[in-house]
Design a protein around this motif. Structure first.
Motif, PDB file in Angstrom:
ATOM      1  N   TYR A  51      68.868  16.755  36.059  1.00  0.00           N
ATOM      2  CA  TYR A  51      68.328  17.377  37.278  1.00  0.00           C
ATOM      3  C   TYR A  51      66.804  17.342  37.292  1.00  0.00           C
ATOM      4  CZ  TYR A  51      67.114  21.812  34.949  1.00  0.00           C
ATOM      5  OH  TYR A  51      66.555  22.759  34.138  1.00  0.00           O
ATOM      6  N   GLN A  68      60.748  22.647  27.322  1.00  0.00           N
ATOM      7  CA  GLN A  68      61.418  23.362  28.424  1.00  0.00           C
ATOM      8  C   GLN A  68      61.514  24.868  28.167  1.00  0.00           C
ATOM      9  OE1 GLN A  68      62.348  22.232  31.505  1.00  0.00           O
ATOM     10  NE2 GLN A  68      61.101  20.480  30.988  1.00  0.00           N
ATOM     11  N   SER A  69      62.720  25.434  28.203  1.00  0.00           N
ATOM     12  CA  SER A  69      62.828  26.899  28.163  1.00  0.00           C
ATOM     13  C   SER A  69      62.421  27.529  26.841  1.00  0.00           C
ATOM     14  CB  SER A  69      64.255  27.324  28.499  1.00  0.00           C
ATOM     15  OG  SER A  69      64.443  27.203  29.875  1.00  0.00           O
ATOM     16  N   ASN A 128      65.289  31.830  34.075  1.00  0.00           N
ATOM     17  CA  ASN A 128      64.180  31.297  34.874  1.00  0.00           C
ATOM     18  C   ASN A 128      63.445  32.370  35.667  1.00  0.00           C
ATOM     19  OD1 ASN A 128      65.122  28.945  33.840  1.00  0.00           O
ATOM     20  ND2 ASN A 128      65.321  27.866  35.788  1.00  0.00           N
ATOM     21  N   GLU A 131      59.613  17.938  37.591  1.00  0.00           N
ATOM     22  CA  GLU A 131      60.338  19.196  37.795  1.00  0.00           C
ATOM     23  C   GLU A 131      59.941  19.856  39.118  1.00  0.00           C
ATOM     24  OE1 GLU A 131      60.594  21.759  34.450  1.00  0.00           O
ATOM     25  OE2 GLU A 131      61.657  23.279  35.610  1.00  0.00           O
ATOM     26  N   ASN A 154      64.090  26.914  41.392  1.00  0.00           N
ATOM     27  CA  ASN A 154      62.987  27.762  40.931  1.00  0.00           C
ATOM     28  C   ASN A 154      62.138  28.243  42.107  1.00  0.00           C
ATOM     29  OD1 ASN A 154      63.557  27.833  38.151  1.00  0.00           O
ATOM     30  ND2 ASN A 154      62.837  25.715  37.957  1.00  0.00           N
ATOM     31  N   TYR A 158      54.453  27.633  35.616  1.00  0.00           N
ATOM     32  CA  TYR A 158      55.792  27.616  34.996  1.00  0.00           C
ATOM     33  C   TYR A 158      56.249  26.185  34.668  1.00  0.00           C
ATOM     34  CZ  TYR A 158      60.867  27.916  34.574  1.00  0.00           C
ATOM     35  OH  TYR A 158      62.162  27.758  34.140  1.00  0.00           O
ATOM     36  N   CYS A 160      56.906  24.622  30.775  1.00  0.00           N
ATOM     37  CA  CYS A 160      58.166  23.977  30.385  1.00  0.00           C
ATOM     38  C   CYS A 160      57.925  22.539  29.936  1.00  0.00           C
ATOM     39  CB  CYS A 160      59.148  23.964  31.560  1.00  0.00           C
ATOM     40  SG  CYS A 160      59.775  25.600  31.993  1.00  0.00           S
ATOM     41  N   TYR A 163      71.432  31.930  27.356  1.00  0.00           N
ATOM     42  CA  TYR A 163      72.049  32.188  28.666  1.00  0.00           C
ATOM     43  C   TYR A 163      73.460  32.742  28.491  1.00  0.00           C
ATOM     44  CZ  TYR A 163      68.300  28.898  29.010  1.00  0.00           C
ATOM     45  OH  TYR A 163      67.119  28.273  28.818  1.00  0.00           O
ATOM     46  N   VAL A 202      66.429  22.780  27.977  1.00  0.00           N
ATOM     47  CA  VAL A 202      67.206  21.639  28.479  1.00  0.00           C
ATOM     48  C   VAL A 202      66.642  20.288  28.028  1.00  0.00           C
ATOM     49  CG1 VAL A 202      68.259  22.818  30.465  1.00  0.00           C
ATOM     50  CG2 VAL A 202      66.075  21.630  30.758  1.00  0.00           C
TER      51      VAL A 202
HETATM   52  N1  GLN Z   1      62.260  23.928  33.321  1.00  0.00           N
HETATM   53  C1  GLN Z   1      63.681  24.172  33.322  1.00  0.00           C
HETATM   54  C2  GLN Z   1      64.092  24.812  34.638  1.00  0.00           C
HETATM   55  O1  GLN Z   1      63.415  25.654  35.113  1.00  0.00           O
HETATM   56  C3  GLN Z   1      64.011  25.064  32.170  1.00  0.00           C
HETATM   57  C4  GLN Z   1      65.480  25.280  32.010  1.00  0.00           C
HETATM   58  C5  GLN Z   1      65.935  25.322  30.591  1.00  0.00           C
HETATM   59  O2  GLN Z   1      65.341  24.739  29.674  1.00  0.00           O
HETATM   60  N2  GLN Z   1      67.070  25.950  30.394  1.00  0.00           N
HETATM   61  O3  GLN Z   1      65.099  24.481  35.204  1.00  0.00           O
END
Ligand code: GLN
Length: 304
Positions: free
Chosen positions: A27, A63-64, A114, A158, A165, A189, A193, A240, A258
């Motif tokens: 994505y 990322q997260s 997020n 992104e 987001n 943000y 990431c 999560y 991710v």
């Molecule tokens: N940058 C990604 C997002 O906002 C972070 C999501 C993740 O790593 N779980 O979708």
């Protein structure tokens, strides 16, 4: 003393024989091109020794995982005031879930989903003079490594596909839980990431959470009480709707992204990072979860 190098090699060998049923995140278009079978682990003991296997020194998009570092900076800056704007309960939902946010009047469940990280980004925007530069400096200081950079390409990729987001940030704004402009908060943000790090750098950055708030160079960045709280949030919210599964299988506070990275730690003992880009259905690294399960089973080192 355990033979950590032999244990990492055993894990690597065993996972080479396991079918990788995960899928690379697509994505974010820039992430879709990463080869699925990359795999690395880096282990850093609190006493300073390093052990690694595979692609542990190849950089990837954290990322997260960055959400723990932005949380640490915001907590350092505003202390317990932070909890007025973001809660500390597991969400039991995917990282980009929105409906709870509406039900709970714009207060995100925790800082590692997020919407919660977007509120934390807003706090940093309000308190840092040059937010992107200052945050990168904080990450570099923790890691003791000035080479760490944002990937502008991944941040832009992104942004272009960041509809979810944008929806979260707009909802937060509508509920009065965002002080800065949606566009500015999300620009920050998306950049946080898009930080590129390898497994070794991640174990160095997270050393502070295993070492009572003191980084690699023994500089105190957080109090031991703040570190206790951040570790508890990682344990309950770091994966999560799979946080329970990670606690059950691995038994360490940790955080996934991710980009396929996972970093976990045992307070006063070690930090460990894995990278395997293919993700399971919940958005966590398929091989990384298994590698860490094997590690804590073989070493009998977990918080439980
Ligand atoms: N940058 C990604 C997002 O906002 C972070 C999501 C993740 O790593 N779980 O979708």
């Amino acid at each position: 003393m355990l033979d950590y190098q032999a244990i990492l090699e055993e894990i690597h060998e065993s996972l080479k024989k396991t079918e990788n049923t995960g899928e690379v995140a697509s994505y974010i278009p820039e992430l879709a091109n990463i080869p699925k079978n990359k795999f690395g682990i880096h282990l850093k003991l609190i006493t300073g020794e390093d052990y690694f296997v595979g692609d542990a020194s190849e950089k990837f998009s954290v990322q997260s995982i960055s959400k723990v570092l932005s949380l640490a900076k915001a907590f350092q800056l505003v202390g317990n005031e932070l909890w007025k704007r973001v809660d500390v309960e597991p969400s039991g939902n995917p990282f980009n879930h929105l409906s709870l946010l509406e039900l709970e009047n714009g207060i995100p469940r925790n800082p590692l989903i997020n919407s919660g990280a977007i509120v934390v980004a807003d706090v940093l925007l309000s308190h840092l003079k040059n937010p992107k530069e200052d945050f990168l400096d904080f990450v570099r200081e923790l890691t003791h490594d000035d080479s760490i950079q944002y990937s502008e390409k991944i941040a832009e990729s992104e942004r272009i596909t960041g509809f979810n987001n944008y929806a979260a940030a707009n909802l937060l704004k509508a509920y009065g839980n965002l002080n800065n402009k949606v566009e500015d908060v999300l620009d920050f943000y998306f950049h946080q990431c898009a930080i590129l790090m390898d497994c070794r750098q991640l174990t160095n950055a997270f050393f502070v959470f295993a070492n009572k708030g003191n980084c690699l160079k023994n500089v105190q960045h957080l109090s031991s009480s703040q570190v206790k709280r951040i570790n508890s949030i990682m344990l309950t919210c770091g994966f999560y709707d799979e946080a329970g599964e990670f606690a059950f299988e691995v038994g360490l506070p940790g955080k996934s992204g991710v980009g396929g990275g996972i970093v976990a730690l045992l307070p006063h003992c070690f930090t460990i990072a894995t990278w395997a880009p293919a993700l399971n259905a919940k958005g966590n690294s398929y091989m990384g979860m298994q590698a860490l399960e094997q590690f804590t089973t073989k070493t009998k080192l977990s918080i439980f």
